[in-house]
Scaffold this motif. Structure first.
Motif, PDB file in Angstrom:
ATOM      1  N   LYS A   1      -7.497  -2.897  -3.340  1.00  0.00           N
ATOM      2  CA  LYS A   1      -6.122  -2.506  -3.015  1.00  0.00           C
ATOM      3  C   LYS A   1      -5.162  -2.977  -4.094  1.00  0.00           C
ATOM      4  O   LYS A   1      -4.271  -2.236  -4.493  1.00  0.00           O
ATOM      5  CB  LYS A   1      -5.696  -3.068  -1.653  1.00  0.00           C
ATOM      6  CG  LYS A   1      -6.506  -2.467  -0.536  1.00  0.00           C
ATOM      7  CD  LYS A   1      -5.647  -1.940   0.579  1.00  0.00           C
ATOM      8  CE  LYS A   1      -6.492  -0.981   1.418  1.00  0.00           C
ATOM      9  NZ  LYS A   1      -5.926  -0.610   2.657  1.00  0.00           N
ATOM     10  N   SER A   2      -5.363  -4.206  -4.547  1.00  0.00           N
ATOM     11  CA  SER A   2      -4.388  -4.678  -5.545  1.00  0.00           C
ATOM     12  C   SER A   2      -4.570  -3.943  -6.873  1.00  0.00           C
ATOM     13  O   SER A   2      -3.605  -3.661  -7.559  1.00  0.00           O
ATOM     14  CB  SER A   2      -4.453  -6.196  -5.715  1.00  0.00           C
ATOM     15  OG  SER A   2      -5.770  -6.642  -5.740  1.00  0.00           O
ATOM     16  N   SER A   3      -5.830  -3.551  -7.184  1.00  0.00           N
ATOM     17  CA  SER A   3      -5.980  -2.787  -8.426  1.00  0.00           C
ATOM     18  C   SER A   3      -5.420  -1.377  -8.273  1.00  0.00           C
ATOM     19  O   SER A   3      -5.126  -0.706  -9.247  1.00  0.00           O
ATOM     20  CB  SER A   3      -7.433  -2.753  -8.890  1.00  0.00           C
ATOM     21  OG  SER A   3      -8.212  -2.013  -7.990  1.00  0.00           O
ATOM     22  N   ASN A   4      -5.256  -0.924  -7.025  1.00  0.00           N
ATOM     23  CA  ASN A   4      -4.613   0.370  -6.799  1.00  0.00           C
ATOM     24  C   ASN A   4      -3.100   0.225  -6.619  1.00  0.00           C
ATOM     25  O   ASN A   4      -2.415   1.197  -6.339  1.00  0.00           O
ATOM     26  CB  ASN A   4      -5.158   1.038  -5.522  1.00  0.00           C
ATOM     27  CG  ASN A   4      -6.585   1.474  -5.691  1.00  0.00           C
ATOM     28  OD1 ASN A   4      -7.018   1.702  -6.811  1.00  0.00           O
ATOM     29  ND2 ASN A   4      -7.301   1.570  -4.598  1.00  0.00           N
ATOM     30  N   GLY A   5      -2.605  -0.961  -6.693  1.00  0.00           N
ATOM     31  CA  GLY A   5      -1.181  -1.194  -6.539  1.00  0.00           C
ATOM     32  C   GLY A   5      -0.699  -1.155  -5.102  1.00  0.00           C
ATOM     33  O   GLY A   5       0.501  -1.074  -4.847  1.00  0.00           O
ATOM     34  N   THR A   6      -1.606  -1.220  -4.150  1.00  0.00           N
ATOM     35  CA  THR A   6      -1.161  -1.255  -2.752  1.00  0.00           C
ATOM     36  C   THR A   6      -1.271  -2.675  -2.205  1.00  0.00           C
ATOM     37  O   THR A   6      -1.853  -3.551  -2.827  1.00  0.00           O
ATOM     38  CB  THR A   6      -1.992  -0.291  -1.881  1.00  0.00           C
ATOM     39  OG1 THR A   6      -3.350  -0.443  -2.236  1.00  0.00           O
ATOM     40  CG2 THR A   6      -1.555   1.136  -2.088  1.00  0.00           C
ATOM     41  N   GLU A   7      -0.738  -2.837  -1.000  1.00  0.00           N
ATOM     42  CA  GLU A   7      -0.645  -4.192  -0.466  1.00  0.00           C
ATOM     43  C   GLU A   7      -1.963  -4.715   0.106  1.00  0.00           C
ATOM     44  O   GLU A   7      -2.845  -3.947   0.436  1.00  0.00           O
ATOM     45  CB  GLU A   7       0.399  -4.223   0.650  1.00  0.00           C
ATOM     46  CG  GLU A   7       1.786  -4.513   0.121  1.00  0.00           C
ATOM     47  CD  GLU A   7       2.804  -4.240   1.197  1.00  0.00           C
ATOM     48  OE1 GLU A   7       2.616  -4.705   2.327  1.00  0.00           O
ATOM     49  OE2 GLU A   7       3.790  -3.548   0.882  1.00  0.00           O
ATOM     50  N   ASP A   8      -2.033  -6.002   0.245  1.00  0.00           N
ATOM     51  CA  ASP A   8      -3.185  -6.637   0.864  1.00  0.00           C
ATOM     52  C   ASP A   8      -3.314  -6.215   2.328  1.00  0.00           C
ATOM     53  O   ASP A   8      -2.340  -5.887   2.974  1.00  0.00           O
ATOM     54  CB  ASP A   8      -3.043  -8.171   0.833  1.00  0.00           C
ATOM     55  CG  ASP A   8      -3.523  -8.721  -0.489  1.00  0.00           C
ATOM     56  OD1 ASP A   8      -3.724  -7.906  -1.425  1.00  0.00           O
ATOM     57  OD2 ASP A   8      -3.674  -9.938  -0.592  1.00  0.00           O
ATOM     58  N   LEU A   9      -4.554  -6.257   2.785  1.00  0.00           N
ATOM     59  CA  LEU A   9      -4.794  -5.913   4.187  1.00  0.00           C
ATOM     60  C   LEU A   9      -4.412  -7.079   5.086  1.00  0.00           C
ATOM     61  O   LEU A   9      -4.810  -8.190   4.836  1.00  0.00           O
ATOM     62  CB  LEU A   9      -6.280  -5.586   4.348  1.00  0.00           C
ATOM     63  CG  LEU A   9      -6.645  -4.802   5.592  1.00  0.00           C
ATOM     64  CD1 LEU A   9      -6.163  -3.371   5.472  1.00  0.00           C
ATOM     65  CD2 LEU A   9      -8.150  -4.844   5.788  1.00  0.00           C
TER      66      LEU A   9
END
Ligand code: ATP
Ligand code: MG
Ligand code: MG
Length: 379
Positions: A371-379
């Motif tokens: 997720k972080s490498s996709n620029g989205t937030e942590d789960l």
């Protein structure tokens, strides 16, 4: 022998193959269908793979074939949109008969089908390296992703309740109450194990029924040898599409992990040898999640580790059921083989339970890295 070979060639000639048949060989280590490689004498044309479909297990060959066509066509249409994709390599292609069908029924009532042969590929029965495990995860994850937008109701449930633990437990209870071979008395600890775990193991089924897990199109036979790797050990294609049907992602993840994480064979007699290979698990999870994490919700991600426990439990229940029924479904090599298999699977479940927190942490860590490498937030 020559007569048998002639018969295979005759069968192959029912299909619209290009080129000229140069020879045939029995092929692969599958144990459901009989498989032959049809070699092409014309080097510009591909080889083919002729398979006798096991119609005792797959009773509706028409629906089975429709499932495979639906899924392979869907994947092909998607690959057409991807620059540089090689459709002939990345998805199986069924070959038509002269009658415009995708299977042939012979005079003995056997069913045959033909695929394009994937040149220069290999499949492994046992995973040995993290690279292979990662590639297996990529392949099954990508397969799932390609089918993410399929309406599961388009497919036939080719073996009803195949991965439904409530159904498998019902079969087990039936076998116990019949006790045809007076074996119940010898398996009290195993029965206790099954009963103690039954409620927890039904969670995926309950969540699915309650609409908390998406019903997807799953492969349902995610053994590692159902992925073809190329000459560089890079995943090329998922094969063996007979059991494709509606299901939950946790089934595919769990069954693959079952065959990858155990350091011992499925039927190990010495329970001390049943140990977890965490690096292979981690590598498989990384490959799988790199493909699937974008669209899976939190509940579905959490269900993956439940699937890791569920699948060995389920197969253990099935082995023990077969033991009680007198070994009628699984081929046994010696008396008590099914019981030994069940014990090995339950031991694996115990090991997995002991390490649940670590398995869970590995999955969550991988999810968050993706997720972080996709620029989205942590789960
Ligand atoms: P299982 O026991 O896993 O159910 P199966 O009897 O259903 O196996 P497949 O998995 O379809 O049979 O095929 C058997 C083997 O043949 C595979 O493991 C693979 O090595 C090889 N194989 C299958 N399809 C192809 C293909 N299109 N090209 C090259 N090799 C293939
Ligand atoms: Mg196979
Ligand atoms: Mg198969």
């Amino acid at each position: 022998d020559i007569e048998k070979d002639q018969n295979i060639i005759k069968l192959a000639n029912n299909f619209t193959i290009t080129g000229v048949i140069g020879g045939i060989k029995p092929f692969g280590s599958g144990h459901i269908n009989d498989t032959y490689r049809i070699c092409n004498a014309d080097k510009n044309e591909p080889d083919f793979l002729l398979q006798r479909i096991n119609h005792h297990i797959f009773k509706d060959v028409g629906a089975l074939t429709d499932n495979i066509l639906y899924v392979t066509n869907h994947i092909k249409n998607k690959l057409r949109l991807i620059p540089g994709a090689d459709i002939d390599k990345q998805v199986l292609t069924l070959i038509k008969t002269g009658n415009n069908l995708f299977y042939h029924k012979d005079e003995n009532g056997n069913y045959w089908r033909m695929y394009r042969f994937m040149q220069n590929t290999k499949s492994y029965d046992v995973v040995t390296t993290t690279r292979q495990a990662y590639q297996g995860g990529l392949a099954f994850g990508n397969f799932q992703t390609m089918l993410e937008d399929v309406d599961a109701s388009k497919l036939t449930e080719i073996i009803p309740d195949f991965h439904n633990i409530l159904f498998r437990l019902k079969q087990f209870e039936q076998a116990m109450s019949e006790d045809k071979f007076n074996r119940v008395k010898d398996v009290k600890p195993e029965i206790l194990f099954i009963n103690q775990h039954a409620d927890g193991m039904a969670e995926i089924e309950r969540m699915g029924k309650a609409g908390q897990l998406p019903l997807r199109v799953t492969h349902n036979d995610t053994k590692f040898n159902n992925v073809l790797l190329d000459e560089n050990d890079v995943a090329q294609c998922v094969i063996d599409l007979d059991t494709i049907m509606p299901g939950y992602t946790a089934f595919d993840f769990g069954d693959a992990v079952r065959t990858i994480i155990n350091r011992a064979p499925e039927d190990e007699a010495d329970l001390e040898k049943i140990q977890l290979n965490m690096p292979l698990f981690k590598a498989f999870a990384e490959g799988f999640l790199s493909q699937t994490v974008q669209y899976m919700g939190a509940a579905e991600i959490r269900s993956l580790v439940k699937g890791v426990l569920l699948l060995p439990y389920m197969i253990g229940v099935r082995f023990l059921t077969d033991y009680l029924n007198g070994d009628v479904y699984y081929k046994v090599k010696f008396a008590g083989h099914n019981l030994q298999r069940a014990r090995a699977q339950f031991q694996l479940v115990k090991k997995l339970e002991e390490n649940y927190a670590e398995l869970y942490a590995i999955v969550m860590q991988t999810v968050n890295d993706n997720k972080s490498s996709n620029g989205t937030e942590d789960l």
